[in-house]
Design a protein around this motif. Structure first.
Motif, PDB file in Angstrom:
ATOM      1  N   GLN A  65      10.041  32.992  59.476  1.00 26.09           N
ATOM      2  CA  GLN A  65      11.284  32.419  59.976  1.00 26.09           C
ATOM      3  C   GLN A  65      11.036  31.459  61.126  1.00 26.09           C
ATOM      4  O   GLN A  65      11.960  31.158  61.875  1.00 26.09           O
ATOM      5  N   GLU A 242      25.088  47.076  52.098  1.00 28.58           N
ATOM      6  CA  GLU A 242      26.488  47.419  52.171  1.00 28.58           C
ATOM      7  C   GLU A 242      26.752  48.408  53.262  1.00 28.58           C
ATOM      8  O   GLU A 242      27.902  48.623  53.634  1.00 28.58           O
ATOM      9  N   TRP A 316      11.768  38.367  52.762  1.00 25.95           N
ATOM     10  CA  TRP A 316      12.257  37.300  53.627  1.00 25.95           C
ATOM     11  C   TRP A 316      12.482  35.996  52.891  1.00 25.95           C
ATOM     12  O   TRP A 316      12.811  34.993  53.496  1.00 25.95           O
ATOM     13  N   TYR A 318      14.006  35.881  49.307  1.00 25.68           N
ATOM     14  CA  TYR A 318      15.048  35.888  48.297  1.00 25.68           C
ATOM     15  C   TYR A 318      16.334  36.506  48.808  1.00 25.68           C
ATOM     16  O   TYR A 318      16.314  37.416  49.607  1.00 25.68           O
ATOM     17  N   PRO A 319      17.499  36.015  48.280  1.00 25.08           N
ATOM     18  CA  PRO A 319      18.738  36.736  48.556  1.00 25.08           C
ATOM     19  C   PRO A 319      18.824  38.009  47.726  1.00 25.08           C
ATOM     20  O   PRO A 319      17.943  38.292  46.924  1.00 25.08           O
ATOM     21  N   ARG A 320      19.889  38.752  47.905  1.00 19.14           N
ATOM     22  CA  ARG A 320      20.011  40.046  47.247  1.00 19.14           C
ATOM     23  C   ARG A 320      20.625  39.948  45.875  1.00 19.14           C
ATOM     24  O   ARG A 320      21.491  39.133  45.633  1.00 19.14           O
ATOM     25  N   LEU A 321      20.222  40.860  45.036  1.00 16.52           N
ATOM     26  CA  LEU A 321      20.890  40.977  43.742  1.00 16.52           C
ATOM     27  C   LEU A 321      22.104  41.869  43.895  1.00 16.52           C
ATOM     28  O   LEU A 321      22.092  42.842  44.629  1.00 16.52           O
ATOM     29  N   ARG A 322      23.145  41.529  43.142  1.00 16.13           N
ATOM     30  CA  ARG A 322      24.339  42.362  43.153  1.00 16.13           C
ATOM     31  C   ARG A 322      24.068  43.620  42.356  1.00 16.13           C
ATOM     32  O   ARG A 322      23.204  43.632  41.478  1.00 16.13           O
TER      33      ARG A 322
ATOM     34  N   LEU C 127      22.718  34.697  55.197  1.00 11.91           N
ATOM     35  CA  LEU C 127      22.417  36.002  55.789  1.00 11.91           C
ATOM     36  C   LEU C 127      23.223  37.089  55.103  1.00 11.91           C
ATOM     37  O   LEU C 127      22.721  38.170  54.813  1.00 11.91           O
ATOM     38  N   LEU C 129      24.267  37.017  52.080  1.00 11.10           N
ATOM     39  CA  LEU C 129      23.783  37.231  50.730  1.00 11.10           C
ATOM     40  C   LEU C 129      22.394  37.823  50.705  1.00 11.10           C
ATOM     41  O   LEU C 129      21.849  38.078  49.649  1.00 11.10           O
ATOM     42  N   GLY C 130      21.788  38.016  51.861  1.00 16.99           N
ATOM     43  CA  GLY C 130      20.508  38.699  51.897  1.00 16.99           C
ATOM     44  C   GLY C 130      19.322  37.797  52.084  1.00 16.99           C
ATOM     45  O   GLY C 130      18.206  38.284  52.204  1.00 16.99           O
ATOM     46  N   ALA C 131      19.509  36.501  52.096  1.00 17.15           N
ATOM     47  CA  ALA C 131      18.387  35.595  52.341  1.00 17.15           C
ATOM     48  C   ALA C 131      18.308  35.388  53.839  1.00 17.15           C
ATOM     49  O   ALA C 131      19.068  34.633  54.418  1.00 17.15           O
ATOM     50  N   PHE C 132      17.376  36.102  54.475  1.00 16.80           N
ATOM     51  CA  PHE C 132      17.368  36.113  55.924  1.00 16.80           C
ATOM     52  C   PHE C 132      16.822  34.837  56.529  1.00 16.80           C
ATOM     53  O   PHE C 132      17.131  34.496  57.654  1.00 16.80           O
ATOM     54  N   THR C 133      15.989  34.141  55.795  1.00 16.66           N
ATOM     55  CA  THR C 133      15.260  33.035  56.408  1.00 16.66           C
ATOM     56  C   THR C 133      16.080  31.767  56.633  1.00 16.66           C
ATOM     57  O   THR C 133      15.927  31.162  57.682  1.00 16.66           O
ATOM     58  N   ILE C 202      18.559  34.318  41.690  1.00 16.19           N
ATOM     59  CA  ILE C 202      19.335  35.393  42.311  1.00 16.19           C
ATOM     60  C   ILE C 202      20.573  34.810  42.982  1.00 16.19           C
ATOM     61  O   ILE C 202      21.683  35.330  42.864  1.00 16.19           O
ATOM     62  N   PHE C 203      20.391  33.692  43.681  1.00 15.37           N
ATOM     63  CA  PHE C 203      21.522  33.065  44.348  1.00 15.37           C
ATOM     64  C   PHE C 203      22.552  32.606  43.327  1.00 15.37           C
ATOM     65  O   PHE C 203      23.758  32.787  43.508  1.00 15.37           O
ATOM     66  N   ARG C 206      24.633  35.362  42.071  1.00 14.72           N
ATOM     67  CA  ARG C 206      25.642  35.827  43.025  1.00 14.72           C
ATOM     68  C   ARG C 206      26.794  34.862  43.162  1.00 14.72           C
ATOM     69  O   ARG C 206      27.877  35.245  43.574  1.00 14.72           O
ATOM     70  N   ALA C 354      30.684  43.431  46.676  1.00 17.05           N
ATOM     71  CA  ALA C 354      29.527  42.599  47.001  1.00 17.05           C
ATOM     72  C   ALA C 354      29.870  41.129  46.877  1.00 17.05           C
ATOM     73  O   ALA C 354      29.285  40.302  47.578  1.00 17.05           O
ATOM     74  N   VAL C 357      31.551  39.294  50.187  1.00 12.17           N
ATOM     75  CA  VAL C 357      30.791  38.589  51.222  1.00 12.17           C
ATOM     76  C   VAL C 357      30.491  37.167  50.779  1.00 12.17           C
ATOM     77  O   VAL C 357      30.531  36.237  51.580  1.00 12.17           O
TER      78      VAL C 357
END
Lengths: 352, 168, 372
Positions: A65, A242, A316, A318-322, C127, C129-133, C202-203, C206, C354, C357
């Motif tokens: 980051q 969540e 750090w 990828y975004p999250r999967l639903r 953030l 959605l989980g992509a922290f960077t 993944i994005f 979502r 989910a 957000v």
């Protein structure tokens, strides 16, 4: 002159037998004493590894980051985790009044125990496996299934409907991903012909082109993906995220018990990487026999830490999967791929 | 449509119920009678040459004359059209004794929160609003209507000591 | 706290969840009460008002010039456009001609602030959605913009830079080359963000086809700005009713096709690039001249005015009733987020929590705008 630890282990064995014999105690005491020493050494090593991994995660995430991470506590912040652990030890352990105390107490204990118990069959180096049972990989998968119980206990024991829901969802995710996880290593088992961990390492020859990752690339990919989901890490950590929005299974935990869940996650990460190293990357063997002057445990640690780094890298980036995509991915994508992998491997083993 | 064209069209269709306010602004400013308000708003959205389909804002205003008597309230709507590029300002005069007005949430759904805000800050009632509730103020607020002129203030309020000269 | 009677229509297998008012990410103090059936949201009620500071009432007790710092705080993520809205309205009321140099400077500052505001949006949405960077990358870029602002007016967040009739101070000489340097650097960074997010599977899973907003529904709900342009409605106030010499610049207002969350994301990303274009053109074509028109020291306008501008989140506007004294009689502030908060219920019903957000992130709501 080698830095291998076999000589050290033999020396310890002689000392202990000498002490037991001189005290006139039966042989079983010697075995028990050795076992306790091994367990103590293993737990000591794992605690240090857990602290190291937490520090490393913070540094890796920081550098990805474009920032620095902990820098103040020691050289580049290496004592930061110790400081955090000391802080957590001093925290008051708050338990909600209406919680089911026994279940609430035992949940972190169960998860930590399962995590530590799985390390009993990991081959850390040549002759450095605590116990080489002949069903090594089966034992590992059986023990790691305990995490499901502990999550449900955590969710239930908090007496909080959202914690329970979070716990159930996490449990569902872990159970779903165990199936492709186990199936993905079937290819390796077919090729090696054994379930023993030492057997896996030794059947992958001393050259790196004989490691199982090359014929089993699909199996490796499925394994790493399913293992990331088992660890509840991004991109599969929606139940954990969540918690930020609603609640999660560990919302009612504070202080050292929370630290237990946290440490267990990192140790599980190391275990997953260690198993992947053993099965796919040749365990403690060097890539070429000429490089054997570097001790075997260094190779093992190096490969495992590299895989840990890859898993951290996923988090750090990828975004999250639903949640529904997550489940769909396990059952509709990974599972058929794993079956295909087994089928093709079996065909290959039969033909060649 | 230009300001004059809009005004001409509106006077033609609703002549006796509206009152044009002369300003030097490029948008038409006009008053409509309270009873014809909702019907007029519907007409503004449905007429194809006007097509005021975008409610920009809806707010209240409180007028008192110098002696503090003679309270009047206004409800002010700012409208715009997404098809033609014109805007207008519509106002409704409300007497202090009867502060009720029809709701336009059926015409522009965004009016929902604006009317709630006017209800709690000015005390203007919208009897057929679909779900009246508190929006910006506390749930247990009963210290009057803050935006009115001469609001007595919150009992816990400690004003700044008036030491400096006035800000004129 | 009350649940705002959402349980009036609660069926047997539904339950009520409270989201907020404290959030782990920088959403601001918004409380959402959801009625859920399993994973699906059946009803949503926003409880706003935690950040209500009665700015409209304060305006009645301050002169037109004294009110300027308050406009900064209506939306502190984008405070130059808020300044611009106020000065545009007052200048329209009092018929003040703003010198061209001041207009260009206002455009430069507003567009830089639009980029900064979109960077906050990008960071917080990814953030969530989980992509922290991308969050940290966006804030790294934003630091450079804040350095530019600090060079100009000394402030990093709430600038109080514009004055009625012009701007307050001339930026220093090193501002203009640094601006150019920034836009060149930033265009490459937008490509980085796109590489991380835009076509990531993944994005996409979502955000594609999630919460589609049709244009007529959007207009009815008062949606504006990038939220409405993502649905395909070509409406940018900078092009339709140009103010502050926006008609002299050549830029595009990016449009979406469907109006789903992905379109709202991509429209803002492309807008950031267009803002760089505008800043470049403005810096290059900056005319000489005074930076502030002559406005009487005791400023007593009379009349009523309705003016609106294109703020980063949508349309922001003022309705001012001036009665000939130094202080306005009534100021009604219209902000884009106030309308978009109402849109949340229409968009989020029948989606999963989910998705909430993602939808909330794509609408780019900031609470100071909602509560004023």
């Amino acid at each position: 002159m080698t830095l291998e630890l076999k000589g050290l282990l033999d020396w310890v064995y002689t000392i202990v037998s000498g002490i037991v014999a001189s005290l006139g105690l039966p042989e079983i005491i010697r075995d028990v004493a050795l076992m306790l020493l091994v367990i103590a050494a293993l737990i000591g090593f794992l605690m240090i590894m857990a602290l190291f991994l937490i520090w490393w995660e913070r540094k890796v995430s920081a550098h990805i980051q474009d920032r620095l991470g902990p820098m103040m506590t020691g050289w580049h912040g290496w004592i930061q985790t110790v400081a955090d652990a000391l802080k957590l030890l001093q925290k008051e352990d708050i338990v909600v009044g209406t919680a089911d105390r026994k279940v609430h107490f035992w949940a972190p204990v169960v998860v930590f125990t399962a995590c530590l118990a799985a390390f009993a069959v990991i081959p850390f180096g040549k002759g450095l496996i605590p116990t080489d049972i002949n069903i090594g990989i089966l034992y590992i998968f059986a023990i790691t299934s305990f995490t499901v119980i502990s999550l449900l206990m955590a969710g239930w024991g908090s007496n909080n409907k959202f914690a329970l829901l979070g716990g159930m969802r996490t449990a569902a995710q872990i159970i779903s991903y165990e199936v492709p996880l186990t199936l993905s290593v079937m290819g390796v088992i077919l090729m090696a012909g054994t379930l023993s961990m030492v057997g896996f390492v030794e059947s992958q020859g001393p050259y790196f082109w004989k490691w199982y990752i090359w014929p089993q690339l699909a199996g490796f990919a499925i394994y790493i993906t399913a293992a990331t989901a088992e660890l509840n890490r991004t991109p599969f950590d929606l139940p954990e995220a969540e918690q930020e929005l609603v609640a999660g299974f560990n919302i009612e935990y504070s202080g050292m018990k929370f630290a237990m869940f946290f440490l267990a996650e990192f140790l599980n990460m190391f275990m997953v990487a260690a198993v992947a190293t053993t099965l796919f990357l040749g365990g403690w063997q060097p890539p070429l026999p000429g490089l054997a002057f570097v001790p075997s445990y260094i190779w093992f640690l190096g490969k495992s830490l590299f895989l840990v780094f890859v898993i951290m890298w996923f988090k750090w980036t990828y975004p999250r999967l639903r949640v529904d995509h997550l489940m769909g991915f396990a059952w509709k994508v990974l599972l058929p791929l794993a079956f295909l992998n087994i089928f093709l491997t079996a065909l290959g083993v039969y033909i060649f | 449509m230009t300001k004059d064209e809009i005004e001409k069209q509106l006077v033609k269709d609703f002549g006796e119920h509206i009152e044009i306010q002369t300003t030097d602004q490029p948008e038409p400013f006009l008053y409509v009678a309270k009873e014809k308000y909702v019907e007029f708003c519907k007409y503004l959205t449905e007429n194809p040459s006007l097509a005021f389909d975008f409610l920009f804002q809806l707010g209240g205003a409180h007028f008192v004359d110098a002696s503090g008597q003679g309270e009047k309230f206004d409800v002010i709507l700012c409208l715009a059209s997404s098809k033609h590029k014109h805007e207008m300002v519509l106002k409704v005069k409300l007497p202090a004794e009867n502060l009720a007005l029809g709701t336009v949430t059926g015409i522009w759904r965004v009016a929902d929160f604006y009317e709630l805000e006017a209800m709690e800050l000015y005390g203007i009632k919208f009897p057929d609003h679909p779900h009246p509730r508190r929006l910006l103020l506390d749930d247990d607020w009963d210290y009057g209507y803050p935006m009115r002129k001469g609001w007595s203030g919150h009992p816990d309020f400690i004003p700044m000591p008036d030491k400096s000269e006035s800000a004129e | 706290m009350s649940t705002l009677e959402i349980e009036k229509t609660q069926a047997q297998d539904e339950f009520i969840i409270n989201v907020g008012p404290q959030h782990p990410s920088t959403h601001g103090v918004l409380r959402l009460i959801l009625r859920m059936k399993g994973e699906f949201i059946k009803d949503l009620k926003p409880d706003v008002g935690f950040l209500h500071r009665a700015i409209e009432k304060i305006a009645e007790n301050r002169t037109y010039a004294q009110f300027m710092p308050f406009t900064d705080r209506i939306d502190y993520c984008a405070s130059m456009p808020c300044n611009l809205a106020w000065v545009t309205a007052v200048e329209k009321l009092a018929k003040i001609e703003v010198p061209e140099r001041a207009q260009y400077l206002r455009v430069i500052m507003t567009e830089l602030n639009r980029i900064a505001s979109h960077l906050i949006w990008l960071g917080t949405m990814s953030l969530d959605l989980g992509a922290f960077t991308p969050f940290l990358y966006a804030f790294r870029e934003r630091e450079r913009i804040l350095d530019l602002f600090e060079m100009t007016c000394g402030q990093r967040l709430t600038y109080n830079y514009m004055r009625i009739g012009g701007v307050s101070q001339e930026p220093p000489q090193e501002f203009y080359p640094k601006c150019k340097e920034f836009t060149q650097y930033f265009r490459k960074k937008v490509d980085d963000y796109e590489a991380l997010l835009t076509y990531n599977p993944i994005f996409l899973s979502r955000t594609k086809d999630v919460a589609i907003l049709p244009i007529d529904v959007g207009l009815n709900y008062g949606a504006s700005g990038p939220t409405l342009r993502a649905s395909g409605h070509d409406w940018d106030l900078r092009k339709i009713h140009p103010y502050s010499s926006y008609d002299k610049f050549d830029f595009k207002a990016p449009l979406g096709t469907k109006g789903d969350v992905w379109d709202r994301y991509i429209v803002r990303i492309q807008e950031m690039r267009q803002c760089c274009n505008i800043v470049d053109q403005a810096v290059e074509g900056l005319p000489e001249g005074p930076i502030k028109a002559k406005v009487p020291a005791v400023f007593k306008p009379k009349g009523e005015v309705f003016a609106r501008i294109e703020a980063p989140r949508g349309e922001m506007g003022y309705y001012i009733i001036a009665d000939g004294t130094t202080k306005p009689y009534r100021v009604k502030i219209r902000t884009a987020s106030f309308a978009h908060v109402q849109l949340l219920k229409y968009l989020a019903v029948d989606w999963k929590i989910a998705d909430l957000v993602a939808i909330f992130g794509s609408l780019d709501i900031v609470l100071p705008e909602v509560d004023r």
